[in-house]
Design a protein around this motif. Sequence first.
Motif, mmCIF file in Angstrom:
data_model
loop_
_atom_site.group_PDB
_atom_site.id
_atom_site.type_symbol
_atom_site.label_atom_id
_atom_site.label_comp_id
_atom_site.label_asym_id
_atom_site.label_seq_id
_atom_site.Cartn_x
_atom_site.Cartn_y
_atom_site.Cartn_z
ATOM 1 N N VAL A 1 28.279 -12.549 0.644
ATOM 2 C CA VAL A 1 27.241 -12.546 -0.060
ATOM 3 C C VAL A 1 27.057 -10.141 -0.176
ATOM 4 O O VAL A 1 27.318 -10.078 -1.252
ATOM 5 C CB VAL A 1 25.215 -12.569 -0.109
ATOM 6 N N ASP A 2 27.054 -10.356 0.933
ATOM 7 C CA ASP A 2 27.162 -9.031 1.342
ATOM 8 C C ASP A 2 28.184 -8.265 1.143
ATOM 9 O O ASP A 2 28.669 -6.974 0.823
ATOM 10 C CB ASP A 2 26.785 -8.845 2.619
ATOM 11 N N PHE A 3 29.146 -9.127 1.384
ATOM 12 C CA PHE A 3 30.971 -8.288 0.872
ATOM 13 C C PHE A 3 31.128 -8.259 -0.634
ATOM 14 O O PHE A 3 31.492 -7.107 -0.986
ATOM 15 C CB PHE A 3 31.585 -9.118 1.293
ATOM 16 N N CYS A 4 30.726 -9.910 -1.396
ATOM 17 C CA CYS A 4 30.806 -9.580 -3.181
ATOM 18 C C CYS A 4 29.409 -8.484 -3.440
ATOM 19 O O CYS A 4 29.826 -7.649 -4.348
ATOM 20 C CB CYS A 4 30.160 -10.766 -3.182
ATOM 21 N N LYS A 5 28.507 -7.876 -2.953
ATOM 22 C CA LYS A 5 27.865 -6.853 -3.355
ATOM 23 C C LYS A 5 28.598 -5.475 -3.063
ATOM 24 O O LYS A 5 28.399 -4.945 -4.099
ATOM 25 C CB LYS A 5 26.132 -6.980 -2.477
ATOM 26 N N ARG A 6 29.247 -5.326 -2.220
ATOM 27 C CA ARG A 6 29.692 -3.844 -1.848
ATOM 28 C C ARG A 6 30.863 -4.203 -2.229
ATOM 29 O O ARG A 6 31.459 -3.098 -2.749
ATOM 30 C CB ARG A 6 30.391 -4.179 -0.329
ATOM 31 N N LEU A 7 31.785 -5.128 -2.969
ATOM 32 C CA LEU A 7 32.698 -5.126 -3.575
ATOM 33 C C LEU A 7 32.757 -4.407 -4.961
ATOM 34 O O LEU A 7 33.083 -3.284 -5.012
ATOM 35 C CB LEU A 7 33.316 -6.663 -3.303
#
Length: 375
Positions: free
Chosen positions: A324-330
């Motif tokens: 989830v955090d990775f997708c937000k940072r993406l």
Amino acid sequence: MSKLPHIGTSIFTIMSKMAAEYNAINLSQGFPNFPVDERLTEIVARLAKEDVHQYTPMAGYPPLISKIAKLTLQSYGRSVDPETEILVTTGATQGIFTTIQAIVKDKDEVIILDPSYDSYEPNVLLSNGIPVRIPLNDDYTTNWDLVEKACNENTKMIIITNPHNPTGKILSLTDIEKLEAILEKFPNIILLSDEVYEYITFEQKHISVNTRELLRNRAVIASSFGKTFHVTGWKVGYLIAPEQLMYEIKKVHQFLVFSVNSLSQAAISEYLDIVSVDEISPFYQQKRDYFRALLSKSRFELMPCEGTYFQVVSYKAISNENDVDFCKRLITEHSVAAIPISTFYENSKDLRLIRFCFAKDNATLEKAAKRLCKI
């Protein structure tokens, strides 16, 4: 008091909202961004001036129902009765909701295979049923032993998704045969087969429940014209089920929506006379292959994609963040939106996998891939 106290805003809504806020390329939500077939839009333009604007019969526009029967015979060799075994719905999601409302009663158990489409569990809860979520193996194959162990006298339904969203996996013949063996042992279980991506398969076609005599007489099959013809906003789908099940489903349908958008039904009915569903898989396979080629030099690891218009990738070589955090940072740092796979699991199982939708024009895929290859 909320009927769905544990259900929050859908991950699709969250990611699409963030994509808009950050002006990111939206490869998260599953909708195409390329033009609809001009032949279809021309039909709509002409029909809009004709007398097709009032309620259709509850089960659907009769010419469309007849053509669904013809399409089912052509695609799967199954003869269905247009009068008693077909229902046109406001998208497959409404068809699935209606089916569960009609069949699942208080304390009935419904087996859902995770990762799963996010509407299944809320539908079961709203019927006062009990969702029984069983994880797929890490390679997204099904552990049928776990499925069988979960079956008991309270199990009313098993839901399968084939081709599978979000993973793109297709059930093999062995899978289907194991499912048949389980249902033979538990004759009161109803099968709900979500086949909305049935015409988007690649190296091998999916095995539709329509083709399985041991299954189809106790199964409800959901299909989607929105997915098949790239018109997701039209929200037109259909169900096929044996008469005794469809009778109960229609009872709920008539008080939920009564009938589906008349202009859309009439347009699709005409369109079915001039379009071939055989054109759809090659079209999307070209998109899949192109997108995979564009990402081949990135640090993302491409997972197999056997069907649907979704590509799952691993980012293990890039980051240890949760998905989830990775997708937000993406989105915030690289301006590309994806969907984290953990959100499709009951226990938020995180394998550091995310999902991209490649149902986009080539320019969009190229622009997104350029950004992803820089990560």
